[in-house]
Design a protein around this motif. Structure first.
Motif, PDB file in Angstrom:
ATOM      1  N   ARG A 299       0.823  -1.216   0.000  1.00 28.20           N
ATOM      2  CA  ARG A 299       0.000   0.000   0.000  1.00 28.20           C
ATOM      3  C   ARG A 299       0.851   1.257   0.000  1.00 28.20           C
ATOM      4  NH1 ARG A 299       0.178  -1.180   5.722  1.00 28.20           N
ATOM      5  NH2 ARG A 299       0.941   0.654   6.835  1.00 28.20           N
ATOM      6  N   ILE A 301      -0.154   5.359   1.270  1.00 25.72           N
ATOM      7  CA  ILE A 301      -1.188   6.142   1.943  1.00 25.72           C
ATOM      8  C   ILE A 301      -0.905   7.624   1.755  1.00 25.72           C
ATOM      9  CG2 ILE A 301      -2.177   6.741   4.201  1.00 25.72           C
ATOM     10  CD1 ILE A 301      -1.551   3.860   5.070  1.00 25.72           C
ATOM     11  N   VAL A 365      -8.407   5.637   5.208  1.00 26.74           N
ATOM     12  CA  VAL A 365      -7.141   5.106   5.713  1.00 26.74           C
ATOM     13  C   VAL A 365      -7.431   4.444   7.050  1.00 26.74           C
ATOM     14  CG1 VAL A 365      -4.807   5.638   6.502  1.00 26.74           C
ATOM     15  CG2 VAL A 365      -5.791   6.891   4.581  1.00 26.74           C
ATOM     16  N   THR A 381      -6.042   5.514   0.391  1.00 25.12           N
ATOM     17  CA  THR A 381      -5.098   4.405   0.312  1.00 25.12           C
ATOM     18  C   THR A 381      -5.178   3.770  -1.069  1.00 25.12           C
ATOM     19  OG1 THR A 381      -5.493   3.938   2.660  1.00 25.12           O
ATOM     20  CG2 THR A 381      -4.361   2.245   1.377  1.00 25.12           C
TER      21      THR A 381
END
Length: 537
Positions: A299, A301, A365, A381
């Motif tokens: 991921r 963010i 998030v 995200t």
């Protein structure tokens, strides 16, 4: 030992494949079918799409498996949630519907599995779905499983598609149709704002059939044999030991984690594993529990500067009550979205024939990936995983106790192709975010952070933060030869009356979420079993 009658077919596991299988088999009124499910009949939150966040750790709805720590993922214990309800993981999953690419199934056929090419499975996909947005050469309406586009709309999604335009990524109206590539609206198993699990799609219409007996809270402990023929199943229910007998076949559909476990508990598997736990070898099979694959999900963010676009600042305080009321009144809003309302099927290199990563766009998030608590600040995200991972792991019993969880070793990132693709995937989604259209909304990158740009730094971030995407497959691989577990009609090699029908039979990973393919396997298994039972002995 209490007896539970005699049936033609026993299906062990009422998950995505097992639900479809039992429903289709009992369309023939002459077939008496017992469907066993170790989990509960239902959970009151399951119909709400966002319940995947609440049920991720729920002990009655989720098996709460855990992986064994491994150096390749920073010696972390990785949670492995699997559904513990009728409907299996389709009753707790993120509701994303992806068939995969034609190359996935053509590869299965090329490995020697006749009848599993894309040309073979496409009619099964078409038969099983009710696609809300119309029919064409690839899609159809009228099947039991409802599929529609995610309802959620956001300027973030529009900006990401504009960013894709700038990078030459196509827009695609139907990634389950002629081509998968593009930044796309998520197709999801939701109808009128409610989860449309395999239990809803297949078992709800079938419950009134007198030839179908569904027994929940029934934990299978071993398979029963007469010589080399499987003749039934022993299971525990509410503290009682019960035996059920099958006159024709037993089909194991307990998923890629529990299916190899049940086989090993029954003396089927690698002799060195069985002997270690005092289990007599009934049938040596080196492939049981091997060939595990899963998607490792990494991921990036970002913190947003525009309030109101992220659910982080829309469901705090009174906003939480408002979202609840909105869902009750309209079946829309936060509680009605799948895990990712927008997806991207992307190529990390322009010379590739087809996409090799899948991007998920989350308009929020979370603090903790498995407690599913939200950060107090607005954010977005983007996650990605390699569509067809090469790293192979394993799942084997750690004990002869049927209720003890197995040893799950993903072996993530052990293959250099996987490491290269995952790093390139993070670079690509970062380029999308930095392409310009998202500039009005993004404040700053938070994790791994704008300073982490080199390959080693990105790979280190993946090792330390990425988790499974909940798609384990392959542990009872369909293949000819000594390393295969089932043949192309899903019959266990060397045994009679025993088949496997679930994600464990997949020889390789399909390009995307695995729920659609698992249901297809259940549908196709029912078709083959009915054909074989009609054939002369």
């Amino acid at each position: 030992m209490e007896q539970d009658g005699s049936y033609d077919v026993i299906v062990v596991g009422a998950g995505s494949a097992g639900s479809a299988l039992a429903s289709r088999l009992t369309e023939d009124p002459k077939l008496r079918v017992l469907l066993l499910e170790a989990g509960a009949a239902s959970h009151p939150l399951s119909p709400v799409p966002m319940s995947f966040a609440f049920l991720m750790n729920h002990p009655t709805a989720n098996w709460n498996y855990r992986s064994t720590p491994e150096e390749g993922t920073a010696n972390r214990v990785i949670p492995v949630p699997r559904g513990r309800l009728v409907g299996g993981s389709s009753s707790i999953n993120g509701l994303v519907y992806v068939r995969g690419q034609p190359i996935d199934y053509d590869s299965w056929a090329q490995f020697g599995n006749r009848g599993w090419s894309y040309e073979d499975v496409l009619p099964v996909f078409r038969r099983m779905e009710n696609y809300e947005h119309g029919a064409d050469d690839w899609r159809t309406q009228g099947g039991p499983l409802h599929v529609c586009e995610a309802y959620d709309r956001s300027p973030i999604y529009d900006a990401l598609q504009e960013a894709g335009d700038k990078l030459g990524i196509p827009r695609n109206k139907d990634y389950n149709g002629a081509s998968q590539e593009g930044i796309v609206r998520t197709q999801t198993t939701i109808r009128d704002g409610k989860r449309f699990s395999a239990a809803v799609a297949y078992l709800k219409p079938a419950r009134g059939r007198p030839n179908l007996n569904i027994v929940s809270d029934a934990h299978a402990t071993r398979l029963l044999f007469d010589g080399t023929r499987c003749v039934g199943v022993a299971y525990e229910r509410h503290g009682r030991e019960v035996e059920a007998r099958a006159g024709r076949e037993v089909v194991v559909s307990t998923g890629a984690v529990a299916t190899p476990q049940l086989l090993e508990l029954s003396g089927i598997g690698r002799p060195e594993v069985l002997s270690q736990h005092g289990i007599a070898v009934r049938h040596a099979m080196p492939g049981v529990g091997e060939n595990l694959r899963d998607h490792i999900n990494a991921r990036i963010i970002w913190r947003l500067k525009t309030r109101g676009l992220s659910y982080n600042d829309r469901i705090v305080g009174l906003g939480r009550i408002w979202e609840g009321l909105k869902y009750i009144a309209t079946r829309r809003g936060f509680l009605a979205i799948p895990s990712a309302p927008l997806l991207g099927f992307l190529k990390t290199r322009p010379d590739l024939e087809c996409p090799d990563i899948q991007m998920h766009v989350l308009p929020y998030v979370i603090k903790d990936a498995f407690k599913r608590t939200l950060q107090p600040w607005p954010g977005m995200t983007l996650t990605c995983y390699q569509l067809r991972p090469e790293s192979l792991g394993s799942i084997h019993i750690k004990s002869a106790d049927p209720k003890a969880h197995p040893d799950i070793r993903f072996n993530f990132l052990s293959d250099p192709i996987d490491r290269r693709t995952m790093v390139d995937g993070l670079k690509l989604i970062r380029r999308l975010a930095n392409a310009g259209p998202l500039d009005p909304f993004i404040d700053q990158e938070v994790d791994p952070g704008p300073g982490v740009t080199d390959d080693d730094g990105l790979l280190d971030s993946i090792r330390n933060t990425a988790n499974t995407a909940f798609h384990p497959i392959g542990t009872c691989r369909m293949a000819p030869g000594p390393n295969g577990v089932v043949d192309d009609r899903l019959r266990v090699h060397g045994l009679l009356g025993l088949r496997i029908a679930d994600a464990s039979i997949m020889p390789t990973m399909v390009s995307g979420n695995t729920n659609a393919a698992s249901i297809m396997i259940g549908e196709k298994a029912a078709e083959m079993i009915r054909q074989d039972l009609r054939a002369p002995a």
